[in-house]
Write an enzyme that holds these catalytic residues in place. Sequence first.
Site, PDB file in Angstrom:
ATOM      1  N   TYR A 290      30.139  10.926  18.954  1.00 37.32           N
ATOM      2  CA  TYR A 290      29.515   9.706  19.468  1.00 37.32           C
ATOM      3  C   TYR A 290      29.469   9.778  20.993  1.00 37.32           C
ATOM      4  O   TYR A 290      30.499   9.774  21.661  1.00 37.32           O
ATOM      5  CB  TYR A 290      30.338   8.503  19.015  1.00 37.32           C
ATOM      6  N   TYR A 340      19.690   5.963  20.431  1.00 32.58           N
ATOM      7  CA  TYR A 340      20.949   5.235  20.286  1.00 32.58           C
ATOM      8  C   TYR A 340      20.837   4.304  19.100  1.00 32.58           C
ATOM      9  O   TYR A 340      20.340   3.192  19.206  1.00 32.58           O
ATOM     10  CB  TYR A 340      21.263   4.444  21.560  1.00 32.58           C
TER      11      TYR A 340
END
Length: 386
Positions: A290, A340
């Site tokens: 991430y 994102y």
Amino acid sequence: MTDTAIVGIGATDFSKESGRSELRLACEAIRSALGDAGLEPSDVDGVVRFGMDTSDEIAVARELGMGELRFFSRIGYGGGAACAIVQQAVLAVAGGAADVVVCYRAFNERSGHRFGQVSTGAVAAPSSAGVDNGWHYPFGIATPAATVAMVARRYMHEYGATSEDFGRIAVLDRKHAATNPNAWFYGKPITLAEHQESRMIADPLRLFDCCQETDGGIALVITSAERARDLAAPPVRIAAAAQGSGPDQYTMTSYYREDIAALPEMSVVGRQLWESSGLRPEDMGAIVLYDHFTPYTLLQLEELGFCGRGEAPALVASGELELTGRWPLNPHGGQLGEAYLHGVNGIAEAVRQLRGTAVNQVTDPGHVLVTAGTGVPTSGLILGAA
């Protein structure tokens, strides 16, 4: 875990202005994932979503014609939920609460509510989170970038890391995105010099240290390994799934820990993943971390055992995270390069890698590690070929 599999992945386009409602984005992504699996909406009897997603599971079920639901669940803490929604689906299928579970995340984060900006609602919330935010908002630490910047500066102080070390993560992600036609930054790699020239957002974080703001949706379909054998797409085995929160946990930055330059919540996740799967970092053929902010990518490498404390900058500089290296990092371009979507697009990339259908395909990945948002209570997955 090994008796469950991801059998469908689906996504909308990734844009800066979708022109559609968030509910429509969710439905488009789910329909795409079901089509990938060769299933119909009526086959779904379980739904798991992010707590902060604006599209309720019952609305999605109505719009798509899912019929009766036997299981539904929501996971909080923003991006920390990315892998946990899959874990919830696994528990539901393994426990007999549902047969086919859909997980999704859909939002207009660029054209609608922008999480990267100051939110007065966060500090005014009538909850413990509002109280927590009240300790640092008055000092101007009121955006995700500002909170992460404190950890980044401490990491630099403790271990001698530099802005260039952060920049190498951004350069690598953008390099992979540049050859991914689905990525927002397709055909747009950057150099380390360009990273260093990008404007300051929250010292020491520059623009290219921060992930994108994206409009889009993405969905996954989970079912039993037995049922997966009869479906349209090659199944991907869920080898391990875990959630974790560390001592003295806050959101984005836990200011009151003895060691601020660390992410112990990811260490909690990593220990569970390695123990439950019987695998180790050296068994991973690719890693999808991430990457909402570049410094937290470095810290994850350390917390998960790919290197020692303070050694991540050297690992990145060594080339071991290139597509031809030991641990290819974010072959899709990550959230810095592709989009994102709160990390769920990273799970889809891991599925593609294990199916052998990725744009930047890694040779025989075997197992892929995926992590969720850091700085918050988080989660992780190890996926393997069926």
